[in-house]
Scaffold this motif. Structure first.
Motif, PDB file in Angstrom:
ATOM      1  N   VAL A  89       1.250  -1.163  -0.113  1.00  0.00           N
ATOM      2  CA  VAL A  89      -0.184   0.107  -0.330  1.00  0.00           C
ATOM      3  C   VAL A  89       1.283   1.129   0.321  1.00  0.00           C
ATOM      4  O   VAL A  89       1.842   1.637   0.851  1.00  0.00           O
ATOM      5  CB  VAL A  89      -0.717   0.413   1.245  1.00  0.00           C
ATOM      6  N   LYS A  90       0.425   2.203  -1.002  1.00  0.00           N
ATOM      7  CA  LYS A  90       1.596   3.929  -1.136  1.00  0.00           C
ATOM      8  C   LYS A  90       0.912   4.461  -0.558  1.00  0.00           C
ATOM      9  O   LYS A  90      -0.455   4.727  -1.018  1.00  0.00           O
ATOM     10  CB  LYS A  90       2.468   3.561  -2.382  1.00  0.00           C
ATOM     11  N   CYS A  91       1.425   5.289  -0.201  1.00  0.00           N
ATOM     12  CA  CYS A  91       1.274   6.435   1.000  1.00  0.00           C
ATOM     13  C   CYS A  91       1.975   7.625   0.946  1.00  0.00           C
ATOM     14  O   CYS A  91       3.423   7.757   1.096  1.00  0.00           O
ATOM     15  CB  CYS A  91       0.716   6.406   2.319  1.00  0.00           C
ATOM     16  N   LEU A  92       1.756   8.956   0.500  1.00  0.00           N
ATOM     17  CA  LEU A  92       2.070  10.060   0.780  1.00  0.00           C
ATOM     18  C   LEU A  92       2.595  10.831   2.553  1.00  0.00           C
ATOM     19  O   LEU A  92       3.867  10.901   2.732  1.00  0.00           O
ATOM     20  CB  LEU A  92       1.937  11.286  -0.150  1.00  0.00           C
ATOM     21  N   ARG A  93       1.301  10.612   2.660  1.00  0.00           N
ATOM     22  CA  ARG A  93       1.450  10.766   4.378  1.00  0.00           C
ATOM     23  C   ARG A  93       0.971   9.354   5.067  1.00  0.00           C
ATOM     24  O   ARG A  93      -0.016   9.545   3.984  1.00  0.00           O
ATOM     25  CB  ARG A  93       0.833  12.443   4.692  1.00  0.00           C
ATOM     26  N   PHE A  94       0.998   9.598   6.556  1.00  0.00           N
ATOM     27  CA  PHE A  94       0.119   8.113   6.785  1.00  0.00           C
ATOM     28  C   PHE A  94       0.679   8.616   8.756  1.00  0.00           C
ATOM     29  O   PHE A  94       1.191   9.421   9.135  1.00  0.00           O
ATOM     30  CB  PHE A  94       1.185   7.085   6.804  1.00  0.00           C
ATOM     31  N   TYR A  95      -0.909   8.125   8.950  1.00  0.00           N
ATOM     32  CA  TYR A  95      -0.869   7.497  10.212  1.00  0.00           C
ATOM     33  C   TYR A  95      -1.659   6.562  11.131  1.00  0.00           C
ATOM     34  O   TYR A  95      -2.646   7.037  10.384  1.00  0.00           O
ATOM     35  CB  TYR A  95      -1.335   9.062  11.415  1.00  0.00           C
ATOM     36  N   ALA A  96      -2.094   6.077  11.985  1.00  0.00           N
ATOM     37  CA  ALA A  96      -2.614   5.241  12.685  1.00  0.00           C
ATOM     38  C   ALA A  96      -2.682   5.489  14.163  1.00  0.00           C
ATOM     39  O   ALA A  96      -1.955   5.380  14.769  1.00  0.00           O
ATOM     40  CB  ALA A  96      -2.730   3.524  11.908  1.00  0.00           C
ATOM     41  N   ALA A  97      -4.278   4.463  14.597  1.00  0.00           N
ATOM     42  CA  ALA A  97      -4.422   4.444  15.787  1.00  0.00           C
ATOM     43  C   ALA A  97      -5.495   3.654  16.555  1.00  0.00           C
ATOM     44  O   ALA A  97      -6.780   3.489  15.131  1.00  0.00           O
ATOM     45  CB  ALA A  97      -4.635   5.998  16.857  1.00  0.00           C
ATOM     46  N   ALA A  98      -5.452   2.606  17.299  1.00  0.00           N
ATOM     47  CA  ALA A  98      -6.774   2.093  17.063  1.00  0.00           C
ATOM     48  C   ALA A  98      -6.867   0.704  16.179  1.00  0.00           C
ATOM     49  O   ALA A  98      -8.051   0.885  15.966  1.00  0.00           O
ATOM     50  CB  ALA A  98      -7.935   3.184  18.000  1.00  0.00           C
ATOM     51  N   GLY A  99      -5.931   0.370  15.679  1.00  0.00           N
ATOM     52  CA  GLY A  99      -6.352  -0.166  14.309  1.00  0.00           C
ATOM     53  C   GLY A  99      -7.260   0.854  13.402  1.00  0.00           C
ATOM     54  O   GLY A  99      -7.774   0.039  12.108  1.00  0.00           O
ATOM     55  N   THR A 100      -6.950   1.803  13.415  1.00  0.00           N
ATOM     56  CA  THR A 100      -7.429   3.167  11.870  1.00  0.00           C
ATOM     57  C   THR A 100      -6.575   3.430  11.473  1.00  0.00           C
ATOM     58  O   THR A 100      -5.742   4.101  12.136  1.00  0.00           O
ATOM     59  CB  THR A 100      -9.426   3.794  12.589  1.00  0.00           C
ATOM     60  N   GLY A 101      -6.661   3.562   9.828  1.00  0.00           N
ATOM     61  CA  GLY A 101      -5.252   4.231   9.786  1.00  0.00           C
ATOM     62  C   GLY A 101      -6.091   5.268   8.189  1.00  0.00           C
ATOM     63  O   GLY A 101      -6.784   5.207   7.905  1.00  0.00           O
ATOM     64  N   VAL A 102      -5.144   5.957   8.657  1.00  0.00           N
ATOM     65  CA  VAL A 102      -5.648   7.315   7.383  1.00  0.00           C
ATOM     66  C   VAL A 102      -3.976   6.983   6.247  1.00  0.00           C
ATOM     67  O   VAL A 102      -2.940   7.344   6.835  1.00  0.00           O
ATOM     68  CB  VAL A 102      -6.037   8.834   7.889  1.00  0.00           C
ATOM     69  N   CYS A 103      -4.422   7.251   4.728  1.00  0.00           N
ATOM     70  CA  CYS A 103      -3.180   7.335   4.073  1.00  0.00           C
ATOM     71  C   CYS A 103      -3.768   8.287   2.742  1.00  0.00           C
ATOM     72  O   CYS A 103      -4.190   8.201   2.315  1.00  0.00           O
ATOM     73  CB  CYS A 103      -3.013   5.387   3.255  1.00  0.00           C
ATOM     74  N   LEU A 104      -2.772   9.925   2.342  1.00  0.00           N
ATOM     75  CA  LEU A 104      -3.216  10.237   1.723  1.00  0.00           C
ATOM     76  C   LEU A 104      -2.052   9.442   0.676  1.00  0.00           C
ATOM     77  O   LEU A 104      -1.144   9.327   0.207  1.00  0.00           O
ATOM     78  CB  LEU A 104      -2.776  11.851   1.791  1.00  0.00           C
ATOM     79  N   GLN A 105      -2.719   9.405  -0.432  1.00  0.00           N
ATOM     80  CA  GLN A 105      -2.027   8.620  -1.425  1.00  0.00           C
ATOM     81  C   GLN A 105      -2.317   9.820  -3.055  1.00  0.00           C
ATOM     82  O   GLN A 105      -3.076  10.262  -2.699  1.00  0.00           O
ATOM     83  CB  GLN A 105      -2.835   7.212  -1.474  1.00  0.00           C
TER      84      GLN A 105
END
Length: 371
Positions: A89-105
């Motif tokens: 999975v490719k992302c430019l920016r990323f963060y995660a917590a409590a099993g949820t991630g956000v991937c800016l692509q």
């Protein structure tokens, strides 16, 4: 000059331009091929399963040249420079917590790129995606995983100057309700509602109560730390000269970058920590300019990126101003400490005064697409 001479000059110029263009294309192609080849002496990377709930892991964007460049990659948090497992999975920016991630692509098109935000589950499956109106810059997830935020440049591409514009969005990952721009929130400055055409907001960080967040507000050439309320849809200024805040796991301190007089205009920041109870500032031991939204590795340590040979390297420094910075990984950016060994999953109270208002967050969906 005769007509014949003019034609010859024009043809010569066209040939030169064609040669320059061909050389540029070949150079770009050769560089792209090199980026696809693993770097000598670089980290060992293999494909494998990456999750956001495995205990004691750091997940980040891999910047090392080779077939796994830009993929979300994981290492043991106790050995961040060790062998990497790449997710695909490719992302430019990323963060995660409590099993949820956000991937800016990035979505590569025939003429230009567009961008989107992916909401990922613990196995990196797409739950929803949203259009992002510019170049991705910052990403965060609340400690509960119930909210995600991102910032994009919609004008300019650097925080160093004054000629830029940002758009910060927050989404409820359970319902899909999206606030596409925090500029829709009411701004309270010096106790009064504030309006200005030059307002910018960016760099969201969440408290653990699923209501409070902090961010940067810029107006009239000054930046402020603001406290946001998802229910009342307000942001309130707290402290000047704060950019890209990051809330500590216990909710009492903000790590941030602060503009320091005398530093170069293109590298004006030093890392600080602000005590939210006393508003006391503590400069950290990192003396280089840091243009990043730091991450709390634990209650005592912050992690951040600095430019490196392959894009960025990760460093850590004590949060109390002592010690010295130490590089913990190379060719890496956008780290998140997941699975119980980091700031992303510690649920504690935030020192924020409670309010009796019961307004609900905005319910506009603003372009959500379920994955």
């Amino acid at each position: 000059m005769t007509v014949r001479t003019r034609i010859l000059v024009l043809l010569s110029a066209l040939l030169v331009l064609a040669g320059v263009g061909t050389a540029s294309v070949l150079h770009a192609s050769a560089r792209a091929e090199r980026r696809d080849q693993a770097q000598a002496g670089g980290p060992r990377i293999t494909s494998g399963k990456v999750t956001l709930t495995e205990p004691g892991r750091m997940v980040f964007r891999n910047m090392a040249w080779g077939p796994h460049r830009d993929e979300l990659t994981t290492v043991p948090a106790s050995d961040p420079s060790g062998p990497r497992t790449a997710s695909g999975v490719k992302c430019l920016r990323f963060y995660a917590a409590a099993g949820t991630g956000v991937c800016l692509q990035a979505v590569h098109g025939p003429v230009s790129d567009t961008y989107r935000a992916l909401i990922l589950d613990a196995s990196l499956h797409i739950r929803a995606h949203y259009d992002v109106p510019g170049i991705p810059s910052r990403a965060r997830v609340s400690p509960s995983g119930h909210y995600a935020a991102w910032t994009a440049f919609v004008g300019g591409d650097s925080y160093a100057g004054t000629n830029f514009s940002t758009r910060a969005a927050i989404v409820d990952t359970r319902t899909g309700a999206l606030t596409p721009s925090l500029e829709a929130y009411r701004i309270v400055k010096d106790g009064r509602t504030y309006h200005a055409s030059d307002v910018n907001l960016w760099g969201v960080t969440f408290a653990s109560d699923d209501r409070t967040f902090y961010a940067t507000l810029a107006t009239k050439s000054t930046t402020y730390l603001v406290r946001g309320d998802l229910r009342s849809r307000t942001v309130t200024t707290l402290h000047a000269n704060v950019e890209c805040p990051s809330l500590s796991p216990d909710g009492t301190r903000i790590a941030y970058k602060k503009r320091v007089k005398g530093l170069p205009k293109d590298a004006p920041w030093h890392l600080y920590v602000l005590d939210l109870r006393t508003m006391r500032e503590t400069p950290l031991a990192e003396t280089r300019s840091v243009d990043d939204q730091a991450v709390w590795r634990d209650e005592h340590t912050v992690v951040y990126a600095l430019p490196g040979d392959f894009g960025a390297d990760l460093y850590q420094v004590p949060a109390d101003g002592t010690g010295a910075p130490r590089r913990i990984d190379s060719a890496a950016v956008s780290p998140a400490f997941v699975g119980g060994d980091g700031a992303g999953v510690l649920i504690v109270s935030s020192p924020v005064p409670r309010t009796s208002r019961r307004d609900r967050p905005g319910s506009g969906r603003g372009g959500a697409r379920r994955g």
